[in-house]
Structure formats: structure tokens, C-alpha cells
Scaffold this active site. Structure first.
Site, PDB file in Angstrom:
ATOM      1  N   ASP A  86       2.341  -2.263  -4.142  1.00  0.00           N
ATOM      2  CA  ASP A  86       3.692  -2.392  -4.697  1.00  0.00           C
ATOM      3  C   ASP A  86       4.658  -2.833  -3.596  1.00  0.00           C
ATOM      4  OD1 ASP A  86       6.183  -2.051  -6.001  1.00  0.00           O
ATOM      5  OD2 ASP A  86       5.369  -0.438  -7.217  1.00  0.00           O
TER       6      ASP A  86
ATOM      7  N   SER B 190       9.336  -3.607 -10.739  1.00  0.00           N
ATOM      8  CA  SER B 190       7.916  -3.308 -10.925  1.00  0.00           C
ATOM      9  C   SER B 190       7.537  -3.175 -12.391  1.00  0.00           C
ATOM     10  CB  SER B 190       7.547  -2.026 -10.176  1.00  0.00           C
ATOM     11  OG  SER B 190       7.671  -2.204  -8.790  1.00  0.00           O
TER      12      SER B 190
ATOM     13  N   ASP C  30       5.161   6.329 -13.184  1.00  0.00           N
ATOM     14  CA  ASP C  30       5.925   5.268 -12.545  1.00  0.00           C
ATOM     15  C   ASP C  30       5.524   3.923 -13.144  1.00  0.00           C
ATOM     16  OD1 ASP C  30       7.912   4.559 -10.755  1.00  0.00           O
ATOM     17  OD2 ASP C  30       6.548   4.284  -9.080  1.00  0.00           O
TER      18      ASP C  30
ATOM     19  N   THR D  27       4.223   0.917 -12.382  1.00  0.00           N
ATOM     20  CA  THR D  27       2.953   0.194 -12.267  1.00  0.00           C
ATOM     21  C   THR D  27       1.796   0.885 -12.979  1.00  0.00           C
ATOM     22  OG1 THR D  27       3.713  -0.818 -10.209  1.00  0.00           O
ATOM     23  CG2 THR D  27       1.351  -0.859 -10.632  1.00  0.00           C
TER      24      THR D  27
ATOM     25  N   ARG E 252      11.783   2.155 -18.330  1.00  0.00           N
ATOM     26  CA  ARG E 252      10.866   2.827 -17.410  1.00  0.00           C
ATOM     27  C   ARG E 252      11.300   4.256 -17.098  1.00  0.00           C
ATOM     28  NH1 ARG E 252      11.174  -0.217 -11.732  1.00  0.00           N
ATOM     29  NH2 ARG E 252      10.040   1.660 -11.091  1.00  0.00           N
TER      30      ARG E 252
ATOM     31  N   GLN F  40      -7.478  -0.120 -12.154  1.00  0.00           N
ATOM     32  CA  GLN F  40      -6.312  -0.530 -11.361  1.00  0.00           C
ATOM     33  C   GLN F  40      -6.001   0.565 -10.352  1.00  0.00           C
ATOM     34  OE1 GLN F  40      -2.631  -2.456 -13.057  1.00  0.00           O
ATOM     35  NE2 GLN F  40      -1.649  -0.562 -12.389  1.00  0.00           N
TER      36      GLN F  40
ATOM     37  N   GLU G 212      -3.169   1.473  -7.276  1.00  0.00           N
ATOM     38  CA  GLU G 212      -1.868   1.080  -6.719  1.00  0.00           C
ATOM     39  C   GLU G 212      -1.526   1.860  -5.459  1.00  0.00           C
ATOM     40  OE1 GLU G 212       2.916   0.910  -7.749  1.00  0.00           O
ATOM     41  OE2 GLU G 212       1.676   2.553  -8.493  1.00  0.00           O
TER      42      GLU G 212
ATOM     43  N   ASP H 264       6.421  -0.178  -1.392  1.00  0.00           N
ATOM     44  CA  ASP H 264       7.702  -0.520  -2.008  1.00  0.00           C
ATOM     45  C   ASP H 264       8.765   0.545  -1.742  1.00  0.00           C
ATOM     46  OD1 ASP H 264       9.401  -1.760  -4.417  1.00  0.00           O
ATOM     47  OD2 ASP H 264       9.192   0.388  -4.798  1.00  0.00           O
ATOM     48  N   LYS H 265       8.419   1.785  -1.968  1.00  0.00           N
ATOM     49  CA  LYS H 265       9.420   2.854  -1.883  1.00  0.00           C
ATOM     50  C   LYS H 265       9.964   2.997  -0.465  1.00  0.00           C
ATOM     51  CE  LYS H 265       7.180   5.201  -5.738  1.00  0.00           C
ATOM     52  NZ  LYS H 265       8.083   4.590  -6.728  1.00  0.00           N
TER      53      LYS H 265
ATOM     54  N   HIS I 294      12.316   0.109   0.307  1.00  0.00           N
ATOM     55  CA  HIS I 294      13.651   0.459  -0.207  1.00  0.00           C
ATOM     56  C   HIS I 294      14.389   1.371   0.770  1.00  0.00           C
ATOM     57  CE1 HIS I 294      13.697  -1.303  -4.190  1.00  0.00           C
ATOM     58  NE2 HIS I 294      12.541  -0.736  -4.525  1.00  0.00           N
TER      59      HIS I 294
ATOM     60  N   ASP J 148       3.311  -6.963  -6.422  1.00  0.00           N
ATOM     61  CA  ASP J 148       4.018  -7.195  -7.680  1.00  0.00           C
ATOM     62  C   ASP J 148       5.351  -7.906  -7.490  1.00  0.00           C
ATOM     63  OD1 ASP J 148       5.155  -5.036  -6.437  1.00  0.00           O
ATOM     64  OD2 ASP J 148       5.158  -3.728  -8.182  1.00  0.00           O
ATOM     65  N   HIS J 149       5.875  -7.873  -6.289  1.00  0.00           N
ATOM     66  CA  HIS J 149       7.137  -8.578  -5.999  1.00  0.00           C
ATOM     67  C   HIS J 149       7.355  -8.576  -4.495  1.00  0.00           C
ATOM     68  CE1 HIS J 149       8.825  -4.597  -5.278  1.00  0.00           C
ATOM     69  NE2 HIS J 149       8.452  -4.232  -6.489  1.00  0.00           N
TER      70      HIS J 149
ATOM     71  N   HIS K  51      14.502  -5.627  -3.654  1.00  0.00           N
ATOM     72  CA  HIS K  51      13.417  -6.590  -3.816  1.00  0.00           C
ATOM     73  C   HIS K  51      13.921  -7.999  -3.509  1.00  0.00           C
ATOM     74  CE1 HIS K  51      11.549  -3.830  -7.166  1.00  0.00           C
ATOM     75  NE2 HIS K  51      11.626  -3.239  -5.984  1.00  0.00           N
TER      76      HIS K  51
END
Length: 465
Positions: free
Chosen positions: A57, A107, A158, A160, A171, A333, A335, A340-341, A344, A382-383, A426
Site C-alpha cells: 500500500d 486505497s 481497511d 485494501t 470505506r 491477496q 497486503e 502507506d500509513k 502519511h 495501489d497508488h 498520495h
């Protein structure tokens, strides 16, 4: 060599009663059939038995490069660098109401894209821009007789992990208490399917691992399980529950496995310096001393999930696979959520530590693939995200910290997508996608994020070429 014509793909865009299409060009490609007993790292052209999708992520090229430099040096290679087929995919979402591109996805929309093949708006979980639910790759695989798994270091509710087994308009509707206010059409009392937590219990992947125990402890407000907790609902639908690493390792095969290892997200792997406007001295990261020792690491969860799904798919009870002689395999899957977190949060050691642990999970998948070369392994993000490697010791318009890498050299990382240290955002860049195993060449070139749904669907025989 056998010639195979690459599929001409469309990213489905639904909303406002019309469907717009994003075309991806076609290209001719050649592929060598994967030979029995091969190492599994070839491109291959045969039908895979299993698909393992690993999502970092927020893992853009900058995050990968920072992790590589820090852990193995600039000339080293991570596990994810060894996959033979590499491409890039676009990640944009849609503006709700207009269906024009939103160039910076979240996400939820991103995951919904590869989970369903349908573009949607930021915040949506596997629904189109009209709020209509769209079947997911996991749901389709399960219906076709595959064993399925969903693993994350985040709350299992979450974005994803949620996109594989739930459909809500926001979400934020992780548990029953929030759903009636934030997703009223999805609330059970209004005739919907319930919160993300409730829907995950209904979808019931064979392996569901992550955090988010606090949402499982919420009371169901309506329907068959009214007054009971979501966890009670899961047990009633057959789940055995693990709450720590020991229980995860020792869980018997007889029932589907639900692992809930933290009230929220799992603890970080590493800690280190906080970026400042003036920068920091060069230093190494440290193991997080506050990490709960009972929590499994992502690589441990990945190892258990892979081996468990492999065993379940060979127990003689599954649906017969293509050709009618072998049981079907599995879709999984995995993750690494806190890359990501921690991007941020402008936390370079937190971000890199999660990326390194994610790469260990990639290693588990590749180890399995070496012994099972009929497995397609796909690794992507994912981004894009905020971290940038800048000149050592330089100052930027944002916040910087300097780490000492495996090369014993300084690496300065800058965070500058927000004026607030812990509010980094992002970015809209394209993302690396890499794959190994049969049909891996489908990821080559520049594709759309929604094309990944087609790649996996075709690989599992869920959809025609």
C-alpha cells in the site's frame, strides 16, 4: 516459443447511467510455456493453478528505491526486484457524479479497481459510481471452487482487504455502529448487507488475517445475528479464531481461519528519526521496542496463509479444476498496509521497515512458487505517495530526515505534499507492477489498474481471453 495475442483490455467505468471505457492498447507477445519442475520465475503461458497478489500500500518507485538502498544497497536487489515481467499501471479514480478522472486515487477506489475491474470514486468499496455492488475477484474465485485468502497488516476492515469481500458506499463503514449513519443503504436494518465487518463474515474467505478486532467486538444491530457480536457471527458461520502468533501457527485445518491480532492496525516493525524542516543527522533505524511480541509479522501470516490454502486445495474435497483431474487451487491477496500509513506520517523508518517486511512476504510467495511453478505471483502497489529521495543533507520545502544505508552512505528522504508533518498525501503517479509464473507477461507495458482484474480472472479461468 508459442505466440499468444495479448488481450485488448478495457477499464470499466460505470456511473450516471452510462458506461465510459478506458482503452488500453493491444500488443503481440510471445511466451514460453512453463516447463514442469521449473523454478517458477519464468513468464510462462500455461494456465495457473494459483494466484498470489501482493499489494504494498502506497509503494511507489520511490518507496521501493528507499527500501532497497537502506536494506541491501543501491546495487542490491529485493525479492520484488527479481520478478521477470515488469510494467506500470495507471491508478486514477473517478469523480463521483461526473465520472471525470480523479488523478489521485485513494486505497478504496484503487483496490476496488483491481478487485472488480470497475473504476469508482474515492472512498467506495467495490461499488460503482452509482453505489451498485460489483462482484470481486475473491467472490468469483470462491464461487468457482477455489480456496481464498485475504491478509493485511492493517485492520481487516481497511480499504485494501475490504474490497475483496464487501460492498459499501463509504470505506468508513467498518462496523455496525457507523454503517447506519455513513452508509444507510448498506445497513442491515435498511435491507442492505451490513458493515464491512459483517460482510467479510458472510463472504468468509478460507483465511482472513489482520487487525481490526475492535470492529469484530461490535454488536450487530439487525437481522439474524442482532444483539450478538460480529465475531459471534463469524464463529456461527464456521470460523475458528486466532488472536496471537502461536494460535495462528497451531490452528487446525478443519475450519476456515480468522486471525484478529490487534484492536486496530498491527504494530510497526521499525522506528527512527522524525523529519524536521532542518533535517536530521544520518542514522540507522531500530526495531520497534513497543511491538507486541504476540503479533505475527506479515511474512509469518503470508507463510501460514500460503501453506494453509495449498493444503486445503489438495485435500480432495475441492471443486475439480480445468481438465477435471486436479482440484482447483487458490487465490490469495497479501497486503503490506503501513508503508502507506507511515508515508502519511512522514516516518521514514516506519515506512521502510514495513516495506522490508513486505518484501519478506514476497520472498515467501516466491519460495512457494519455486516448488509450485503453476502459480502466478503479482506484486504491485495501489497508488503513489509522498516520500522522495533527495540530495544527501539537502533541505527542501518540506520535512527531511537522513538515514545511513547498507552502503554506509547517507540517504535523505523528503516529505513535501503537505504543510503538516503528519498529513502527507498520495500522488497520482503510475505504479510498478511485476509478475512471475504462467501468464506473467500480461502485466508488461503500461496498463490500467482495472486490467489486473482481467489478468487474474483469466489466470483462474473465470473469464475468457
Amino acid at each position: 516459443m508459442t505466440a499468444r495475442k495479448r488481450v485488448s483490455r478495457r477499464a470499466k467505468v460505470l456511473g450516471a447511467g452510462i458506461a465510459a471505457a478506458a482503452l488500453v492498447g493491444t500488443a503481440a507477445a510471445t511466451a514460453s510455456p512453463l516447463t514442469a519442475g521449473g523454478n517458477g520465475h519464468g513468464k510462462g503461458g500455461k494456465q495457473p493453478r494459483n494466484v498470489i497478489l501482493l499489494i504494498g500500500d502506497g509503494m511507489g518507485d520511490s518507496e521501493i528505491t528507499a527500501a532497497r538502498n537502506y536494506q541491501v544497497g543501491a546495487n542490491g536487489r529485493l525479492n520484488l526486484d527479481t520478478l521477470p515481467s515488469t510494467g506500470a499501471y495507471t491508478t486514477y479514480s473517478l469523480m463521483k457524479g461526473t465520472n471525470t478522472p480523479d488523478y489521485v486515487t485513494d486505497s478504496a477506489a484503487s483496490g476496488s479497481g483491481w478487485a472488480t475491474g470497475t473504476k469508482t470514486y474515492n472512498g467506495a468499496i467495490s461499488v460503482d459510481t452509482n453505489g451498485k455492488k460489483v462482484p470481486t475477484i475473491l467472490e468469483n474465485a470462491k464461487a468457482a471452487g477455489y480456496n481464498t485468502g485475504d491478509v493485511s497488516t492493517a485492520e481487516m476492515q481497511d480499504a485494501t482487504p475490504a474490497v475483496l469481500g464487501s460492498h459499501v458506499t463509504s470505506r468508513d463503514c467498518k462496523g455496525p455502529s457507523a454503517t447506519s449513519a455513513k452508509c444507510p443503504a448498506n445497513a442491515i436494518e435498511n435491507g442492505g448487507d451490513g458493515s464491512i465487518s459483517e460482510q467479510l463474515m458472510q463472504t468468509r474467505p478460507d483465511v482472513l488475517l489482520g487487525g481490526g478486532r475492535k470492529y469484530l467486538d461490535e454488536k450487530v444491530t439487525a437481522g439474524t445475528y442482532a444483539g450478538q457480536t460480529v465475531l459471534d457471527q463469524g464463529r456461527a458461520q464456521g470460523y475458528q479464531v486466532a488472536t496471537n502468533a502461536t494460535e495462528l501457527q497451531n490452528a487446525p485445518l478443519g475450519k476456515p481461519l480468522l486471525g484478529a491480532f490487534a484492536p486496530g492496525n498491527l504494530d510497526l516493525e521499525w522506528v527512527g528519526p522524525t523529519p524536521t524542516r532542518e533535517g536530521t543527522p544520518a542514522q540507522r533505524c531500530a526495531v520497534n521496542p513497543k511491538r507486541d511480541a504476540a503479533q505475527p509479522h506479515l511474512s509469518q501470516m503470508a507463510d501460514v496463509a500460503i501453506n494453509r490454502l495449498d493444503a486445503l486445495s489438495r485435500d480432495g474435497k475441492g471443486a475439480k479444476g480445468r481438465g477435471g483431474s486436479d482440484d482447483k487451487g487458490f487465490f490469495l491477496q497479501i497486503e503490506g498496509a503501513s508503508i502507506d500509513k507511515q508515508d502519511h506520517a512522514a516516518n521514514p523508518c516506519g515506512q521502510i521497515g514495513e516495506n522490508v517486511e513486505f518484501d519478506k512476504a514476497v520472498g515467501k510467495a516466491l519460495d512457494y512458487q519455486k516448488k509450485n511453478p503453476n502459480t502466478l505471483v503479482v506484486v504491485t502497489g495501489d497508488h503513489g505517495h509522498t516520500s522522495q529521495i533527495v540530495g544527501a543533507g539537502s533541505k527542501t520545502a518540506g520535512f527531511t530526515a537522513t538515514l545511513t544505508t547498507a552502503d554506509n552512505a547517507p540517504m535523505t528522504i523528503s516529505y513535501a505534499t503537505s504543510a503538516e508533518l503528519t498529513g502527507q498525501e498520495h500522488t497520482g503517479t503510475q505504479i510498478r507492477i511485476a509478475a512471475g509464473g504462467p501468464q506473467a507477461d500480461r502485466v508488461e507495458g503500461v496498463t490500467n489498474q482495472t486490467d489486473l482484474f482481467t489478468t487474474m480472472s483469466v489466470a483462474l479461468g473465470l473469464k475468457g481471453d
